[in-house]
Motif scaffolding. Sequence first.
Motif, PDB file in Angstrom:
ATOM      1  N   MET A   1      18.807 -35.262 -21.501  1.00  0.00           N
ATOM      2  CA  MET A   1      19.025 -36.568 -22.104  1.00  0.00           C
ATOM      3  C   MET A   1      20.520 -36.873 -22.180  1.00  0.00           C
ATOM      4  N   ASN A   2      20.872 -38.068 -21.822  1.00  0.00           N
ATOM      5  CA  ASN A   2      22.251 -38.523 -21.896  1.00  0.00           C
ATOM      6  C   ASN A   2      22.450 -39.350 -23.161  1.00  0.00           C
ATOM      7  N   GLN A   3      23.695 -39.443 -23.594  1.00  0.00           N
ATOM      8  CA  GLN A   3      24.008 -40.249 -24.766  1.00  0.00           C
ATOM      9  C   GLN A   3      24.592 -41.574 -24.298  1.00  0.00           C
ATOM     10  N   TYR A   4      24.077 -42.672 -24.852  1.00  0.00           N
ATOM     11  CA  TYR A   4      24.491 -44.011 -24.467  1.00  0.00           C
ATOM     12  C   TYR A   4      24.883 -44.813 -25.697  1.00  0.00           C
ATOM     13  N   GLU A   5      25.642 -45.871 -25.426  1.00  0.00           N
ATOM     14  CA  GLU A   5      26.024 -46.810 -26.463  1.00  0.00           C
ATOM     15  C   GLU A   5      25.861 -48.197 -25.858  1.00  0.00           C
ATOM     16  N   THR A   6      25.167 -49.071 -26.548  1.00  0.00           N
ATOM     17  CA  THR A   6      24.988 -50.428 -26.049  1.00  0.00           C
ATOM     18  C   THR A   6      25.426 -51.419 -27.117  1.00  0.00           C
ATOM     19  N   VAL A   7      26.172 -52.407 -26.681  1.00  0.00           N
ATOM     20  CA  VAL A   7      26.608 -53.486 -27.567  1.00  0.00           C
ATOM     21  C   VAL A   7      26.066 -54.766 -26.974  1.00  0.00           C
ATOM     22  N   PHE A   8      25.450 -55.587 -27.819  1.00  0.00           N
ATOM     23  CA  PHE A   8      24.969 -56.871 -27.333  1.00  0.00           C
ATOM     24  C   PHE A   8      25.338 -57.960 -28.318  1.00  0.00           C
ATOM     25  N   ILE A   9      25.523 -59.163 -27.781  1.00  0.00           N
ATOM     26  CA  ILE A   9      25.913 -60.314 -28.586  1.00  0.00           C
ATOM     27  C   ILE A   9      24.748 -61.301 -28.574  1.00  0.00           C
ATOM     28  N   LEU A  10      24.333 -61.683 -29.772  1.00  0.00           N
ATOM     29  CA  LEU A  10      23.231 -62.635 -29.916  1.00  0.00           C
ATOM     30  C   LEU A  10      23.790 -64.018 -30.237  1.00  0.00           C
ATOM     31  N   THR A  11      23.062 -65.029 -29.847  1.00  0.00           N
ATOM     32  CA  THR A  11      23.488 -66.407 -30.070  1.00  0.00           C
ATOM     33  C   THR A  11      23.695 -66.684 -31.568  1.00  0.00           C
ATOM     34  N   PRO A  12      24.711 -67.459 -31.943  1.00  0.00           N
ATOM     35  CA  PRO A  12      25.021 -67.679 -33.360  1.00  0.00           C
ATOM     36  C   PRO A  12      24.068 -68.642 -34.071  1.00  0.00           C
ATOM     37  N   VAL A  13      23.167 -69.293 -33.360  1.00  0.00           N
ATOM     38  CA  VAL A  13      22.266 -70.256 -34.001  1.00  0.00           C
ATOM     39  C   VAL A  13      21.065 -69.578 -34.667  1.00  0.00           C
ATOM     40  N   LEU A  14      20.954 -68.268 -34.544  1.00  0.00           N
ATOM     41  CA  LEU A  14      19.833 -67.531 -35.146  1.00  0.00           C
ATOM     42  C   LEU A  14      20.025 -67.405 -36.650  1.00  0.00           C
ATOM     43  N   SER A  15      18.915 -67.363 -37.368  1.00  0.00           N
ATOM     44  CA  SER A  15      18.989 -67.045 -38.792  1.00  0.00           C
ATOM     45  C   SER A  15      19.166 -65.533 -38.922  1.00  0.00           C
ATOM     46  N   ASP A  16      19.496 -65.090 -40.122  1.00  0.00           N
ATOM     47  CA  ASP A  16      19.690 -63.661 -40.352  1.00  0.00           C
ATOM     48  C   ASP A  16      18.404 -62.889 -40.037  1.00  0.00           C
ATOM     49  N   GLU A  17      17.276 -63.451 -40.420  1.00  0.00           N
ATOM     50  CA  GLU A  17      15.990 -62.787 -40.187  1.00  0.00           C
ATOM     51  C   GLU A  17      15.669 -62.701 -38.693  1.00  0.00           C
ATOM     52  N   GLN A  18      15.935 -63.772 -37.945  1.00  0.00           N
ATOM     53  CA  GLN A  18      15.688 -63.761 -36.505  1.00  0.00           C
ATOM     54  C   GLN A  18      16.571 -62.734 -35.805  1.00  0.00           C
ATOM     55  N   MET A  19      17.809 -62.607 -36.278  1.00  0.00           N
ATOM     56  CA  MET A  19      18.730 -61.635 -35.699  1.00  0.00           C
ATOM     57  C   MET A  19      18.202 -60.218 -35.926  1.00  0.00           C
ATOM     58  N   LYS A  20      17.739 -59.943 -37.139  1.00  0.00           N
ATOM     59  CA  LYS A  20      17.207 -58.609 -37.452  1.00  0.00           C
ATOM     60  C   LYS A  20      15.947 -58.314 -36.639  1.00  0.00           C
ATOM     61  N   GLU A  21      15.106 -59.321 -36.441  1.00  0.00           N
ATOM     62  CA  GLU A  21      13.890 -59.138 -35.634  1.00  0.00           C
ATOM     63  C   GLU A  21      14.242 -58.799 -34.185  1.00  0.00           C
ATOM     64  N   THR A  22      15.272 -59.461 -33.659  1.00  0.00           N
ATOM     65  CA  THR A  22      15.683 -59.217 -32.278  1.00  0.00           C
ATOM     66  C   THR A  22      16.237 -57.803 -32.120  1.00  0.00           C
ATOM     67  N   VAL A  23      17.045 -57.358 -33.078  1.00  0.00           N
ATOM     68  CA  VAL A  23      17.578 -55.992 -33.046  1.00  0.00           C
ATOM     69  C   VAL A  23      16.425 -54.990 -33.125  1.00  0.00           C
ATOM     70  N   ALA A  24      15.452 -55.271 -34.001  1.00  0.00           N
ATOM     71  CA  ALA A  24      14.286 -54.386 -34.134  1.00  0.00           C
ATOM     72  C   ALA A  24      13.485 -54.330 -32.829  1.00  0.00           C
ATOM     73  N   LYS A  25      13.420 -55.445 -32.128  1.00  0.00           N
ATOM     74  CA  LYS A  25      12.701 -55.495 -30.843  1.00  0.00           C
ATOM     75  C   LYS A  25      13.342 -54.542 -29.833  1.00  0.00           C
ATOM     76  N   PHE A  26      14.681 -54.566 -29.753  1.00  0.00           N
ATOM     77  CA  PHE A  26      15.363 -53.685 -28.798  1.00  0.00           C
ATOM     78  C   PHE A  26      15.304 -52.227 -29.249  1.00  0.00           C
ATOM     79  N   ARG A  27      15.318 -51.991 -30.554  1.00  0.00           N
ATOM     80  CA  ARG A  27      15.164 -50.631 -31.074  1.00  0.00           C
ATOM     81  C   ARG A  27      13.780 -50.100 -30.693  1.00  0.00           C
ATOM     82  N   LYS A  28      12.765 -50.969 -30.788  1.00  0.00           N
ATOM     83  CA  LYS A  28      11.394 -50.581 -30.441  1.00  0.00           C
ATOM     84  C   LYS A  28      11.267 -50.269 -28.947  1.00  0.00           C
ATOM     85  N   ILE A  29      11.939 -51.050 -28.100  1.00  0.00           N
ATOM     86  CA  ILE A  29      11.923 -50.775 -26.658  1.00  0.00           C
ATOM     87  C   ILE A  29      12.428 -49.360 -26.406  1.00  0.00           C
TER      88      ILE A  29
END
Length: 114
Positions: A1-29
């Motif tokens: 297993m390799n160690q990785y770091e990913t940074v992503f930028i989400l659009t600023p029009v999201l609410s705080d809850e939508q932003m957290k849901e999107t981060v959770a989606k990528f964590r789940k992937i």
Amino acid sequence: MNQYETVFILTPVLSDEQMKETVAKFRKILTDKGAEILNEETWGLRKMAYAIQKKSTGFYCLLEFKAEPEVINTLETGYRRDEKVIRFMTVKLDKYAAQYAEKRRIKLGKKEEE
């Protein structure tokens, strides 16, 4: 297993809850593909150096994880398909970068305890 770091930028029009849901989606992937998440940081809404898609700010998020190389293709395909993601970058950490990241996590952990 390799160690990785990913940074992503989400659009600023999201609410705080939508932003957290999107981060959770990528964590789940990642976790569905067998990756081990080491660190997750949400840096919040920040001004970007230059406008991207006519937006000058964005929600910055960092995920640090250990995974097999095949997982990266799945993750980056997910980024490309999600219109909430403005930019992303995934980097494989060498042993020195991994050591630095670990020291940084410990340092941040100590700050949170205080």
